[in-house]
Scaffold this motif. Structure first.
Motif, mmCIF file in Angstrom:
data_model
loop_
_atom_site.group_PDB
_atom_site.id
_atom_site.type_symbol
_atom_site.label_atom_id
_atom_site.label_comp_id
_atom_site.label_asym_id
_atom_site.label_seq_id
_atom_site.Cartn_x
_atom_site.Cartn_y
_atom_site.Cartn_z
ATOM 1 N N ILE A 53 3.109 -5.731 -15.664
ATOM 2 C CA ILE A 53 2.329 -5.234 -14.896
ATOM 3 C C ILE A 53 2.341 -3.551 -14.283
ATOM 4 C CG2 ILE A 53 1.813 -5.324 -12.202
ATOM 5 C CD1 ILE A 53 3.187 -8.036 -12.410
ATOM 6 N N ALA A 54 3.354 -2.903 -14.711
ATOM 7 C CA ALA A 54 3.617 -1.482 -14.482
ATOM 8 C C ALA A 54 4.558 -1.108 -15.315
ATOM 9 C CB ALA A 54 3.697 -1.270 -12.868
ATOM 10 N N ALA A 55 4.382 0.158 -16.308
ATOM 11 C CA ALA A 55 5.362 0.618 -17.158
ATOM 12 C C ALA A 55 6.016 1.415 -16.504
ATOM 13 C CB ALA A 55 4.578 1.092 -18.155
ATOM 14 N N SER A 56 7.274 1.872 -16.910
ATOM 15 C CA SER A 56 8.297 2.739 -16.294
ATOM 16 C C SER A 56 7.620 4.175 -16.496
ATOM 17 C CB SER A 56 9.661 2.492 -17.267
ATOM 18 O OG SER A 56 10.723 3.604 -16.737
ATOM 19 N N GLN B 208 0.909 -1.280 0.082
ATOM 20 C CA GLN B 208 0.130 -0.027 0.037
ATOM 21 C C GLN B 208 0.739 1.215 0.064
ATOM 22 O OE1 GLN B 208 -3.063 -0.095 -0.338
ATOM 23 N NE2 GLN B 208 -3.114 -2.371 -0.440
ATOM 24 N N GLN B 209 2.008 1.198 0.492
ATOM 25 C CA GLN B 209 3.092 2.390 0.430
ATOM 26 C C GLN B 209 3.496 2.862 -0.715
ATOM 27 O OE1 GLN B 209 6.328 1.921 3.166
ATOM 28 N NE2 GLN B 209 5.026 1.002 4.890
ATOM 29 N N GLU C 40 -4.623 2.072 -7.381
ATOM 30 C CA GLU C 40 -5.154 0.996 -6.903
ATOM 31 C C GLU C 40 -5.248 -0.216 -7.901
ATOM 32 O OE1 GLU C 40 -6.398 -1.070 -3.626
ATOM 33 O OE2 GLU C 40 -5.822 0.767 -3.705
ATOM 34 N N SER C 41 -5.466 -0.090 -9.017
ATOM 35 C CA SER C 41 -5.669 -1.155 -10.215
ATOM 36 C C SER C 41 -4.280 -1.834 -10.363
ATOM 37 C CB SER C 41 -6.083 -0.714 -11.299
ATOM 38 O OG SER C 41 -5.270 0.359 -11.921
ATOM 39 N N LEU C 42 -3.062 -1.003 -10.160
ATOM 40 C CA LEU C 42 -2.033 -1.518 -10.432
ATOM 41 C C LEU C 42 -1.734 -2.387 -9.265
ATOM 42 C CD1 LEU C 42 0.657 1.107 -12.089
ATOM 43 C CD2 LEU C 42 -0.621 -0.800 -12.996
ATOM 44 N N ASP D 228 -3.674 -3.966 -7.171
ATOM 45 C CA ASP D 228 -4.453 -5.206 -7.344
ATOM 46 C C ASP D 228 -3.809 -5.990 -8.602
ATOM 47 O OD1 ASP D 228 -6.185 -4.110 -5.621
ATOM 48 O OD2 ASP D 228 -7.488 -3.502 -7.110
ATOM 49 N N ARG D 229 -3.092 -5.529 -9.630
ATOM 50 C CA ARG D 229 -2.795 -6.543 -10.710
ATOM 51 C C ARG D 229 -1.418 -7.237 -10.162
ATOM 52 N NH1 ARG D 229 -1.570 -3.170 -16.017
ATOM 53 N NH2 ARG D 229 -3.669 -3.023 -15.919
ATOM 54 N N ALA D 230 -0.394 -6.486 -9.242
ATOM 55 C CA ALA D 230 0.710 -6.767 -8.734
ATOM 56 C C ALA D 230 0.437 -8.034 -7.653
ATOM 57 C CB ALA D 230 1.491 -5.799 -8.066
ATOM 58 N N GLN D 231 -0.653 -8.114 -7.220
ATOM 59 C CA GLN D 231 -1.108 -8.973 -5.959
ATOM 60 C C GLN D 231 -1.503 -10.111 -6.556
ATOM 61 O OE1 GLN D 231 -3.899 -6.734 -3.496
ATOM 62 N NE2 GLN D 231 -2.135 -6.313 -2.074
ATOM 63 N N ILE D 232 -2.294 -10.059 -7.847
ATOM 64 C CA ILE D 232 -2.517 -11.060 -8.420
ATOM 65 C C ILE D 232 -1.713 -11.843 -9.085
ATOM 66 C CG2 ILE D 232 -3.995 -11.760 -10.783
ATOM 67 C CD1 ILE D 232 -5.727 -9.642 -10.384
ATOM 68 N N TYR D 233 -0.413 -11.445 -9.583
ATOM 69 C CA TYR D 233 0.625 -12.079 -10.228
ATOM 70 C C TYR D 233 1.745 -12.295 -9.058
ATOM 71 C CZ TYR D 233 -1.345 -11.483 -14.572
ATOM 72 O OH TYR D 233 -2.205 -11.581 -15.780
ATOM 73 N N ALA D 234 1.348 -11.887 -7.847
ATOM 74 C CA ALA D 234 2.569 -12.186 -6.649
ATOM 75 C C ALA D 234 3.682 -11.359 -6.916
ATOM 76 C CB ALA D 234 2.688 -13.675 -6.292
ATOM 77 N N LYS D 235 3.543 -9.959 -7.348
ATOM 78 C CA LYS D 235 4.764 -9.395 -7.783
ATOM 79 C C LYS D 235 4.682 -8.005 -6.926
ATOM 80 C CE LYS D 235 6.416 -11.829 -10.996
ATOM 81 N NZ LYS D 235 7.576 -12.603 -11.074
ATOM 82 N N GLU D 236 4.394 -8.271 -5.510
ATOM 83 C CA GLU D 236 4.417 -7.001 -4.700
ATOM 84 C C GLU D 236 5.781 -6.408 -4.453
ATOM 85 O OE1 GLU D 236 0.970 -9.730 -3.324
ATOM 86 O OE2 GLU D 236 2.797 -10.109 -4.049
ATOM 87 N N THR D 237 6.737 -7.545 -4.157
ATOM 88 C CA THR D 237 8.012 -7.159 -3.986
ATOM 89 C C THR D 237 8.419 -6.322 -5.091
ATOM 90 O OG1 THR D 237 8.316 -8.999 -2.397
ATOM 91 C CG2 THR D 237 10.268 -7.824 -2.974
#
Length: 549
Positions: free
Chosen positions: A374-377, A355-356, A383-385, A387-396
């Motif tokens: 997932i996220a472009a440079s 969330q940070q 919030e949608s990004l 959610d997308r990172a959490q779906i693909y387990a790419k939070e870190t």
């Protein structure tokens, strides 16, 4: 999400035959609907029509190829009117400048990003502009439905620039924004940390109990096996049955090992054959011939024991091997449990810390394992990004891409210290203290606000009670002008003048509070009121009225 340039030059494969048929030349984009319609695979020539693949014919867009239904998915452009019209307009997006309608330069259009399923354009990659990254010179412009493309410039509304501004997310951003939002965010984070701590505690307790049960079970099984072997050995030795003793010896020590052992050894007692003849006398050295003869007579086990052969050596070795095996299995289970627990802690910590990342700018592109973006440079994390990172387990990865380190943000307190110090969450104390300080400030501000309202209410009440009453002393303004003399009634005008002159408190403190002894005649005004009943000489009363005619 996919990047347009990543799709160009990909090979197209048919699903029905698995053959490679064409390659992607360009993307076909409907600027009115902000929508990708398909792909150009062959440009229009002098005597031929352009070849295209409508988006609905695409089954999948992979990292190496695009899969379509069949060869018939490639059609002439004139068969799809909307695509034909776009190709006829020949609008080139690349290198167009993107400006807001207020004239703010957002950069030159380089590429676009679109949803791999719906084809909806999510944003544009631009070069230069006010939000360009200092290292790459690129930034991400969110797609706008109000995009207007001209010959040299594409216009977007001013709100697009606002969406490109970086805002600090997480708890710190909430502190900077407003005290109330901090209270909510901190409480939410506190609850999440408490939930995460409780979950990790339960997992740790469960893992420890499971390992302990495994250790107890393994130790008990090893003890039972040793006890059973010892009991069986004692029983068979005490029985002194020849067949049982031979069977026991052969089971505990391999006959080949017995033969090797006895050669060169001295027998400690006479060894007799089954028919009672002496095979070897006490003190005689066993030779290979003696060992083979004992083996043929079926008394090799007796010769083995007569030369001091041990029946428990193999038991000790087997027990040691079993113990080592159990220890290795316990260690493996413990290591596996620790790894599993660490992964769980990392997952929980990343979910708390992700969330940070909201409101921050992505410094490098984050992709899935399959190559999807997932996220472009340059993109601002929404919030949608998240959610997308959490779906693909790419939070870190997303946290690292916005310049946040999971180890310093949460992992150091939510992973390593949880495992080593049994969940000592020091961050929870600081957050609680921060919550308390914010709550105290909010409570103080609210109390001051209520106190101000109370003072105003009391002031108004004192004014209302003073109006129409006489004063008990002379009320002077700062220039010694008389506002009211002794015995004069307090009026609204007197209140206003006293408040302007800063002597309102003196006025309100000088009100005559006793009930005055005034005659009826003195109570009457010198003239009739405009709405009073008028008494006529004939003794009748009637309402005075005015004619509006």
């Amino acid at each position: 999400m996919l990047k347009g340039s990543d799709v160009i030059d990909k090979v197209v494969v048919t699903y029905d035959t698995g053959k490679k048929i064409v390659r992607i030349i360009d993307l076909i984009f409907d600027r009115e609907r902000n929508q990708l319609l398909g792909f150009l695979v062959a440009e229009k020539g002098l005597f031929r029509d352009a070849k295209v693949i409508p988006l609905q014919e695409v089954q999948a867009i992979g990292s190496d190829a695009i899969v379509v239904n069949s060869k018939k998915s490639v059609v002439n452009a004139h068969r799809v009117p909307v695509i034909k019209e776009i190709l006829h307009q020949n609008i080139v997006l690349r290198k167009k400048r993107i400006l807001t309608t207020e004239g703010l330069d957002l950069g030159g259009l380089v590429d676009l990003f679109f949803d791999e399923h719906s084809g909806l354009v999510e944003g544009y990659e631009v070069s230069g502009g006010v939000f360009a990254d200092a290292y790459s010179g690129r930034s991400f412009v969110p797609a706008s439905e109000a995009l207007k493309i001209g010959d040299d410039v594409a216009f977007v509304p001013p709100e697009t620039a606002q969406l490109m501004e970086e805002q600090v997310g997480g708890i710190r951003g909430a502190v900077q924004a407003t005290g109330d939002r901090l209270q909510d965010s901190a409480q939410t984070t506190n609850r999440r940390l408490q939930t995460a701590a409780q979950t990790v505690n339960e997992q740790l307790q469960s893992s420890v109990e499971k390992v302990n049960r495994g250790l107890q079970s393994a130790s008990q099984n090893a003890g039972e096996q040793l006890q059973a072997a010892t009991d069986a050995t004692g029983s068979k030795l005490q029985d002194f049955n020849r067949d049982a003793t031979a069977s026991l010896t052969n089971n505990l020590v391999d006959p080949a090992e017995q033969k090797v052992y006895v050669i060169g050894k001295c027998v400690e007692r006479d060894v007799l054959s089954p028919d009672g003849n002496v095979l070897l006398l006490k003190g005689q050295v066993v030779t290979l011939v003696n060992a083979e003869a004992a083996d043929r007579l079926g008394i090799l086990d007796e010769l083995y024991r007569a030369t001091g052969g041990s029946l428990t050596a193999n038991i000790s070795r087997n027990l040691q091997a079993a113990t080592e095996s159990v220890g290795n299995r316990i260690g493996s289970v413990t290591h596996s449990s620790a790894l599993s627990l660490r992964h769980s802690v990392d997952f929980l910590a990343a979910n708390v810390a992700i969330q940070q990342a909201r409101g921050r700018r992505v410094l490098r592109t984050v992709r899935t394992d399959d190559g999807l973006i997932i996220a472009a440079s340059g993109q601002i994390v929404t919030e949608s990004l998240v959610d997308r990172a959490q779906i693909y387990a790419k939070e870190t990865e997303l946290l690292n891409a916005v310049g946040l380190n999971l180890a310093t943000a949460v992992r150091s307190t939510a992973s390593d210290r949880w495992l080593e110090n049994k969940v000592q969450l020091d961050d929870r104390v600081s957050i609680a203290q921060e919550n308390l300080n914010t709550f105290w400030q909010a409570l103080k501000a609210k109390a001051e606000k209520l106190q101000g309202r109370s003072r105003r209410a009391m002031k108004n009440q004192r004014i209302e009670q003073a109006l129409g009453r006489p004063v008990t002393r002379v009320i002077l303004d700062p220039e010694d002008n008389v506002i009211l003399n002794v015995g004069e009634l307090i009026t609204h005008r007197a209140v206003s003048q006293a408040e302007t002159s800063g002597v309102l408190n003196i006025l309100l403190s000088s009100v005559y509070s006793k009930e005055p002894q005034i005659s009826d005649k003195e109570l009457r005004a010198s003239e009739h009121g405009t709405a009073a009943l008028v008494h006529h000489g004939n003794g009748r009363s009637q309402l005075e009225s005015k004619s509006f005619l």
